[in-house]
Design a protein around this motif. Sequence first.
Motif, PDB file in Angstrom:
ATOM      1  N   HIS A  67      22.646  86.978 135.012  1.00 23.07           N
ATOM      2  CA  HIS A  67      22.376  85.546 134.912  1.00 23.07           C
ATOM      3  C   HIS A  67      23.587  84.760 135.390  1.00 23.07           C
ATOM      4  O   HIS A  67      24.648  85.320 135.692  1.00 23.07           O
ATOM      5  CB  HIS A  67      22.055  85.183 133.448  1.00 23.07           C
ATOM      6  CG  HIS A  67      23.185  85.483 132.505  1.00 23.07           C
ATOM      7  ND1 HIS A  67      24.111  84.536 132.115  1.00 23.07           N
ATOM      8  CD2 HIS A  67      23.545  86.636 131.870  1.00 23.07           C
ATOM      9  CE1 HIS A  67      24.991  85.083 131.300  1.00 23.07           C
ATOM     10  NE2 HIS A  67      24.678  86.361 131.127  1.00 23.07           N
ATOM     11  N   CYS A  68      23.435  83.430 135.439  1.00 19.33           N
ATOM     12  CA  CYS A  68      24.539  82.593 135.894  1.00 19.33           C
ATOM     13  C   CYS A  68      24.422  81.214 135.245  1.00 19.33           C
ATOM     14  O   CYS A  68      23.384  80.855 134.684  1.00 19.33           O
ATOM     15  CB  CYS A  68      24.546  82.458 137.415  1.00 19.33           C
ATOM     16  SG  CYS A  68      23.130  81.562 138.080  1.00 19.33           S
ATOM     17  N   GLY A  69      25.485  80.454 135.337  1.00 14.20           N
ATOM     18  CA  GLY A  69      25.468  79.076 134.864  1.00 14.20           C
ATOM     19  C   GLY A  69      25.349  78.943 133.359  1.00 14.20           C
ATOM     20  O   GLY A  69      25.577  79.880 132.601  1.00 14.20           O
ATOM     21  N   HIS A  70      25.003  77.736 132.932  1.00 13.86           N
ATOM     22  CA  HIS A  70      24.851  77.404 131.531  1.00 13.86           C
ATOM     23  C   HIS A  70      23.429  76.907 131.278  1.00 13.86           C
ATOM     24  O   HIS A  70      22.661  76.672 132.207  1.00 13.86           O
ATOM     25  CB  HIS A  70      25.853  76.312 131.113  1.00 13.86           C
ATOM     26  CG  HIS A  70      27.281  76.726 131.239  1.00 13.86           C
ATOM     27  ND1 HIS A  70      27.969  76.673 132.437  1.00 13.86           N
ATOM     28  CD2 HIS A  70      28.161  77.211 130.324  1.00 13.86           C
ATOM     29  CE1 HIS A  70      29.203  77.103 132.253  1.00 13.86           C
ATOM     30  NE2 HIS A  70      29.355  77.431 130.985  1.00 13.86           N
ATOM     31  N   LEU A 108      17.180  92.761 136.358  1.00  6.61           N
ATOM     32  CA  LEU A 108      16.528  91.463 136.561  1.00  6.61           C
ATOM     33  C   LEU A 108      17.613  90.452 136.901  1.00  6.61           C
ATOM     34  O   LEU A 108      18.441  90.101 136.054  1.00  6.61           O
ATOM     35  CB  LEU A 108      15.774  91.038 135.301  1.00  6.61           C
ATOM     36  CG  LEU A 108      15.018  89.702 135.384  1.00  6.61           C
ATOM     37  CD1 LEU A 108      13.931  89.763 136.454  1.00  6.61           C
ATOM     38  CD2 LEU A 108      14.421  89.343 134.032  1.00  6.61           C
ATOM     39  N   ARG A 109      17.617  89.998 138.148  1.00 10.18           N
ATOM     40  CA  ARG A 109      18.619  89.032 138.589  1.00 10.18           C
ATOM     41  C   ARG A 109      18.024  87.630 138.510  1.00 10.18           C
ATOM     42  O   ARG A 109      17.044  87.317 139.192  1.00 10.18           O
ATOM     43  CB  ARG A 109      19.086  89.331 140.010  1.00 10.18           C
ATOM     44  CG  ARG A 109      20.204  88.395 140.458  1.00 10.18           C
ATOM     45  CD  ARG A 109      20.556  88.561 141.909  1.00 10.18           C
ATOM     46  NE  ARG A 109      21.581  87.612 142.302  1.00 10.18           N
ATOM     47  CZ  ARG A 109      21.903  87.335 143.569  1.00 10.18           C
ATOM     48  NH1 ARG A 109      21.287  87.954 144.562  1.00 10.18           N
ATOM     49  NH2 ARG A 109      22.832  86.436 143.843  1.00 10.18           N
ATOM     50  N   ASP A 110      18.616  86.806 137.677  1.00 10.62           N
ATOM     51  CA  ASP A 110      18.126  85.454 137.424  1.00 10.62           C
ATOM     52  C   ASP A 110      19.154  84.456 137.970  1.00 10.62           C
ATOM     53  O   ASP A 110      20.161  84.187 137.322  1.00 10.62           O
ATOM     54  CB  ASP A 110      17.925  85.269 135.923  1.00 10.62           C
ATOM     55  CG  ASP A 110      17.344  83.913 135.560  1.00 10.62           C
ATOM     56  OD1 ASP A 110      17.194  83.075 136.469  1.00 10.62           O
ATOM     57  OD2 ASP A 110      17.047  83.695 134.374  1.00 10.62           O
ATOM     58  N   PRO A 111      18.910  83.866 139.163  1.00  8.85           N
ATOM     59  CA  PRO A 111      19.885  82.942 139.741  1.00  8.85           C
ATOM     60  C   PRO A 111      19.696  81.495 139.302  1.00  8.85           C
ATOM     61  O   PRO A 111      20.331  80.592 139.846  1.00  8.85           O
ATOM     62  CB  PRO A 111      19.608  83.088 141.243  1.00  8.85           C
ATOM     63  CG  PRO A 111      18.128  83.289 141.299  1.00  8.85           C
ATOM     64  CD  PRO A 111      17.760  84.083 140.063  1.00  8.85           C
TER      65      PRO A 111
END
Length: 212
Positions: free
Chosen positions: A106-109, A162-165
Amino acid sequence: MALQPSLAEVRLLASGTLPDRASARPILYSCDTGEDSAAREHPFDPCLQQRLDAWKRLQSSTDSTPPAMHLFSNADAVPDLHSQRLRDDWRRLCAETDTPLLVYLHCGHQPDTRSPILQYLLQTLDHHGPVHALRVECRKSLQDAMALARAMTANSSLSLVLRDPTERLTPRPRPTRPLRYALLGTRDRAVDLSQRRAQAAVPLAATPIRSQ
């Protein structure tokens, strides 16, 4: 004594993208009023403004434009951090290949910075098995994460990456990208999967969860 499979035995069994994408929505504050569905379904948090101000300071942002959040629209019309269809995809995958180790990138907030995004994913999937979550913000960290996923697959024999951009909290709305998945398994699991698909008359090239 059985030997642990080596990294050379790890195979890519399936990969693809998921169709759901998040859409931008305004952030509602406690001073906002109205009878729209978003206001009724998400109680106002009087501390939201303070947490957003802290988030902007962490981003070194001086932009006065209100931030935006990206959420998924579900069948019940309630915006959420994940698409509810992920649960159906997960159940279909586990029915075909047994429950894999889940590796969530995952990334970000997110708007509620007090809670990790992983717990919402596990609730959506109703997954109680092994899981690892890694933050991926650049190509190098993605390479490192995939190397770690392959190493864990050699130990667990089967894993789903599972790549969640999706950047759920952003300074301003921006185009979103789809979620991607990769099913990794050892050579024995690859043989087992092909046999299961042959018995079910499913082409070997078919992916276990929806792709587009």
